[in-house]
Design a protein around this motif. Structure first.
Motif, PDB file in Angstrom:
ATOM      1  N   GLY A  61       0.816  -1.209   0.000  1.00  0.00           N
ATOM      2  CA  GLY A  61       0.000   0.000   0.000  1.00  0.00           C
ATOM      3  C   GLY A  61       0.851   1.260   0.000  1.00  0.00           C
ATOM      4  O   GLY A  61       0.548   2.232  -0.693  1.00  0.00           O
ATOM      5  N   THR A  62       1.929   1.234   0.771  1.00  0.00           N
ATOM      6  CA  THR A  62       2.849   2.368   0.799  1.00  0.00           C
ATOM      7  C   THR A  62       3.520   2.549  -0.556  1.00  0.00           C
ATOM      8  O   THR A  62       3.664   3.681  -1.045  1.00  0.00           O
ATOM      9  CB  THR A  62       3.914   2.164   1.891  1.00  0.00           C
ATOM     10  N   ILE A  63       3.922   1.440  -1.182  1.00  0.00           N
ATOM     11  CA  ILE A  63       4.536   1.518  -2.510  1.00  0.00           C
ATOM     12  C   ILE A  63       3.551   2.131  -3.507  1.00  0.00           C
ATOM     13  O   ILE A  63       3.919   2.992  -4.309  1.00  0.00           O
ATOM     14  CB  ILE A  63       5.003   0.124  -2.967  1.00  0.00           C
ATOM     15  N   ALA A  64       2.295   1.712  -3.460  1.00  0.00           N
ATOM     16  CA  ALA A  64       1.289   2.233  -4.395  1.00  0.00           C
ATOM     17  C   ALA A  64       1.042   3.722  -4.173  1.00  0.00           C
ATOM     18  O   ALA A  64       0.948   4.492  -5.150  1.00  0.00           O
ATOM     19  CB  ALA A  64      -0.012   1.455  -4.243  1.00  0.00           C
ATOM     20  N   VAL A  65       0.956   4.155  -2.930  1.00  0.00           N
ATOM     21  CA  VAL A  65       0.686   5.569  -2.645  1.00  0.00           C
ATOM     22  C   VAL A  65       1.864   6.445  -3.060  1.00  0.00           C
ATOM     23  O   VAL A  65       1.682   7.505  -3.678  1.00  0.00           O
ATOM     24  CB  VAL A  65       0.338   5.766  -1.152  1.00  0.00           C
ATOM     25  N   VAL A  66       3.082   6.004  -2.753  1.00  0.00           N
ATOM     26  CA  VAL A  66       4.268   6.788  -3.140  1.00  0.00           C
ATOM     27  C   VAL A  66       4.382   6.849  -4.661  1.00  0.00           C
ATOM     28  O   VAL A  66       4.676   7.910  -5.230  1.00  0.00           O
ATOM     29  CB  VAL A  66       5.540   6.195  -2.496  1.00  0.00           C
TER      30      VAL A  66
ATOM     31  N   LEU B   1       1.940   6.662  -6.806  1.00  0.00           N
ATOM     32  CA  LEU B   1       0.874   7.546  -7.273  1.00  0.00           C
ATOM     33  C   LEU B   1       1.245   9.013  -7.083  1.00  0.00           C
ATOM     34  O   LEU B   1       1.023   9.842  -7.974  1.00  0.00           O
ATOM     35  CB  LEU B   1      -0.434   7.234  -6.552  1.00  0.00           C
ATOM     36  N   LEU B   2       1.818   9.348  -5.942  1.00  0.00           N
ATOM     37  CA  LEU B   2       2.203  10.744  -5.701  1.00  0.00           C
ATOM     38  C   LEU B   2       3.288  11.206  -6.659  1.00  0.00           C
ATOM     39  O   LEU B   2       3.249  12.335  -7.167  1.00  0.00           O
ATOM     40  CB  LEU B   2       2.658  10.911  -4.250  1.00  0.00           C
ATOM     41  N   ILE B   3       4.265  10.340  -6.929  1.00  0.00           N
ATOM     42  CA  ILE B   3       5.321  10.707  -7.875  1.00  0.00           C
ATOM     43  C   ILE B   3       4.740  10.844  -9.277  1.00  0.00           C
ATOM     44  O   ILE B   3       5.084  11.777 -10.013  1.00  0.00           O
ATOM     45  CB  ILE B   3       6.468   9.683  -7.822  1.00  0.00           C
TER      46      ILE B   3
ATOM     47  N   ILE C 125       5.522   1.795 -13.825  1.00  0.00           N
ATOM     48  CA  ILE C 125       6.922   1.388 -13.679  1.00  0.00           C
ATOM     49  C   ILE C 125       7.350   1.423 -12.219  1.00  0.00           C
ATOM     50  O   ILE C 125       7.998   0.490 -11.724  1.00  0.00           O
ATOM     51  CB  ILE C 125       7.824   2.283 -14.554  1.00  0.00           C
ATOM     52  N   LEU C 126       6.986   2.487 -11.504  1.00  0.00           N
ATOM     53  CA  LEU C 126       7.368   2.587 -10.098  1.00  0.00           C
ATOM     54  C   LEU C 126       6.665   1.536  -9.242  1.00  0.00           C
ATOM     55  O   LEU C 126       7.264   0.976  -8.319  1.00  0.00           O
ATOM     56  CB  LEU C 126       7.073   3.987  -9.563  1.00  0.00           C
TER      57      LEU C 126
END
Length: 74
Positions: free
Chosen positions: A34-39, A41-43, A64-65
Motif C-alpha cells: 500500500g505504501t509503494i502504491a501511494v508513493v 501515485l504521488l510521484i 513502472i514505479l
C-alpha cells in the motif's frame, strides 16, 4: 470486602498462534504494498501536474514505479 483471588481470574480460550502469524504477515504485506502504491501515485501525479510530460507519461511512471517497487520489496 472483596474476595482475595489467587491466580488468574479467567484464562480464556487457547490461542491460535499460527493464525495470528498469518494475520500479522498479511497486515505487513498490505502496509508495504500500500505504501509503494501511494508513493508511486504521488510521484506520478507530480510528473503529470508539474512537468509537460502529459497523462500517458504519468500513467507509465506509476506503472513502472509500482512494479519496480513491488519487485524490490520482495
Amino acid at each position: 470486602m472483596a474476595e482475595q483471588m489467587n491466580g488468574p481470574v479467567e484464562t480464556g480460550a487457547a490461542m491460535d498462534y499460527s493464525e495470528h502469524d498469518k494475520t500479522y504477515s498479511m497486515f505487513l504485506a498490505g502496509a508495504k504494498y500500500g505504501t509503494i502504491a501511494v508513493v508511486s501515485l504521488l510521484i506520478a501525479m507530480a510528473v503529470y501536474f508539474f512537468t509537460g510530460a502529459g497523462a500517458i507519461t504519468g500513467l507509465l511512471t506509476f506503472l513502472i514505479l509500482s512494479i519496480g517497487g513491488s519487485i524490490l520489496a520482495r
